[in-house]
Design an enzyme around this catalytic site. Structure first.
Site, PDB file in Angstrom:
ATOM      1  CD  GLN A  12      39.992-110.931 -50.817  1.00 18.25           C
ATOM      2  OE1 GLN A  12      38.870-111.174 -51.269  1.00 18.25           O
ATOM      3  NE2 GLN A  12      40.191-110.689 -49.528  1.00 18.25           N
ATOM      4  CB  ILE A  35      39.058-107.515 -67.489  1.00 20.80           C
ATOM      5  CG1 ILE A  35      38.957-106.980 -66.054  1.00 20.80           C
ATOM      6  CG2 ILE A  35      38.475-108.913 -67.601  1.00 20.80           C
ATOM      7  CD1 ILE A  35      37.532-106.827 -65.551  1.00 20.80           C
ATOM      8  CB  ILE A  55      35.358-114.861 -67.442  1.00 19.80           C
ATOM      9  CG1 ILE A  55      35.032-116.344 -67.272  1.00 19.80           C
ATOM     10  CG2 ILE A  55      34.240-113.978 -66.884  1.00 19.80           C
ATOM     11  CD1 ILE A  55      34.996-116.812 -65.843  1.00 19.80           C
ATOM     12  CE1 TYR A 143      30.542-115.057 -54.339  1.00 23.51           C
ATOM     13  CE2 TYR A 143      29.733-115.998 -52.285  1.00 23.51           C
ATOM     14  CZ  TYR A 143      30.763-115.758 -53.157  1.00 23.51           C
ATOM     15  OH  TYR A 143      32.025-116.210 -52.870  1.00 23.51           O
ATOM     16  CE  LYS A 147      31.490-118.290 -55.950  1.00 31.18           C
ATOM     17  NZ  LYS A 147      32.663-118.372 -56.872  1.00 31.18           N
TER      18      LYS A 147
END
Length: 329
Positions: A12, A35, A55, A143, A147
């Site tokens: 995005q 990927i 990654i 999530y 972070k």
């Protein structure tokens, strides 16, 4: 920045950031890392070099850095909030294990690293209004945990090894270019698609739930400006609050009705997304970013809504007059 590798270039943010950086630094100097199964297409594929860069595969990252003489890495690989809750182990593998791979390659090859954080790095114990730059961060989602871990790990590599790590905490991002990817704030993108198509929108977030949002052009500018900033001015590194606008579903729906008369919205609240949204800030204090690298947003709610409706009408092939007539029926 001379030669840039973007990991997650077809996502995005990455799909738009890659093109903007190519315009700024030259097509051949920005490598789109992707990927298998998410290959670049169209202009993204044709305008500059690309490479398979997973990654979770440190040697592949290092190979790309050596091959293209990379000095700056934009690490955009991540699972977004709601998707991450369904696959927490994979979210950790990508968000933390992947970042570790990037930082190690950067340490060995002298690269600067940008890894975005998020309003999701905060939690229910954080002050919700005017959330300070430096405050408690106790998120309740995987999530958010990834972070916060990423912020701390990036700061550690800056202090311990001298890796030039920098970051911003993105609010919810609104864009007409790439489709949403499973984030809690994605309703603020979906609502525009429904409005322009003449459809009733079923909102998964309850009225009165405020979250910080930002139009993608401002987010892209922030990602570039922070990496171009004078390092001697930076008191903070990982990660800066940045802000542009804050609204709840009622406010954004009312704004859309000014542009698309007759737009209809009903509520169909998703308990998972709602619980995540309630743990996040209502608004951020971005005074440190303004002071340390001259951050200023260019879009407010009015400007963003007008541009979104205009661009989506073109993208979806909807005539303005027929769009209005449809909603007035």
């Amino acid at each position: 920045m001379k030669n840039i590798l973007i990991i997650g270039a077809t996502g995005q943010i990455g799909s738009e950031l890659t093109m903007l950086l190519r315009k700024r630094y030259g097509n051949s100097h920005v490598v789109a890392g992707y990927i298998h199964g998410a290959e670049p297409k169209g202009e993204l594929a044709e305008s500059g070099p690309s490479a398979v860069v997973d990654i979770t595969d440190a040697p592949a990252i290092a190979d790309a850095v050596r091959k293209y003489d990379i000095d700056t890495i934009y690490n955009l690989a991540a699972l977004l909030s709601a998707v991450a809750e369904a696959r927490p182990q994979l979210a950790w593998k990508i968000g933390v294990g992947g970042l570790y791979n990037v930082l190690e390659v950067a340490r060995e090859h002298g690269c600067a690293v940008f890894t975005p954080s998020s309003i999701g790095s905060f939690g229910p114990d954080t002050p919700h209004d005017g959330t300070p730059q430096d405050t408690i961060q106790r998120p309740q989602t995987i999530y958010g945990v990834t972070k916060v871990t990423g912020e701390l790990l990036s700061d550690y590599y800056a202090r311990r090894f001298g890796v030039d790590t920098r970051s911003v905490r993105f609010p919810g991002l609104i864009s007409y270019v790439a489709p949403p990817g499973g984030g809690t704030t994605d309703y603020a993108v979906d609502i525009f698609y429904s409005a322009v198509r003449g459809e009733e929108f079923r909102c998964p977030i309850a009225p009165g739930t405020f979250m910080d949002m930002m139009y993608m052009p401002d987010a892209l500018r922030a990602a570039i400006l922070i990496m171009e900033a004078d390092p001697t001015r930076l008191v903070h590194r990982n990660s800066f609050n940045i802000a542009s606008m804050s609204f709840d579903p009622e406010i954004i729906a009312a704004k859309i009705r000014e542009l698309v008369p007759g737009f209809r919205m009903v509520y169909d609240v998703d308990p998972l997304r709602q619980s995540i949204a309630e743990s996040w800030p209502n608004s951020l204090d971005d005074s440190c970013a303004r002071a340390e690298w001259d951050w200023r947003p260019q879009y407010d709610l009015d400007a963003m809504a007008r541009d979104m409706v205009e661009k989506l009408r073109v993208k979806l092939g909807v005539d303005q007059n027929s769009n209005i007539a449809c909603h007035a029926c």
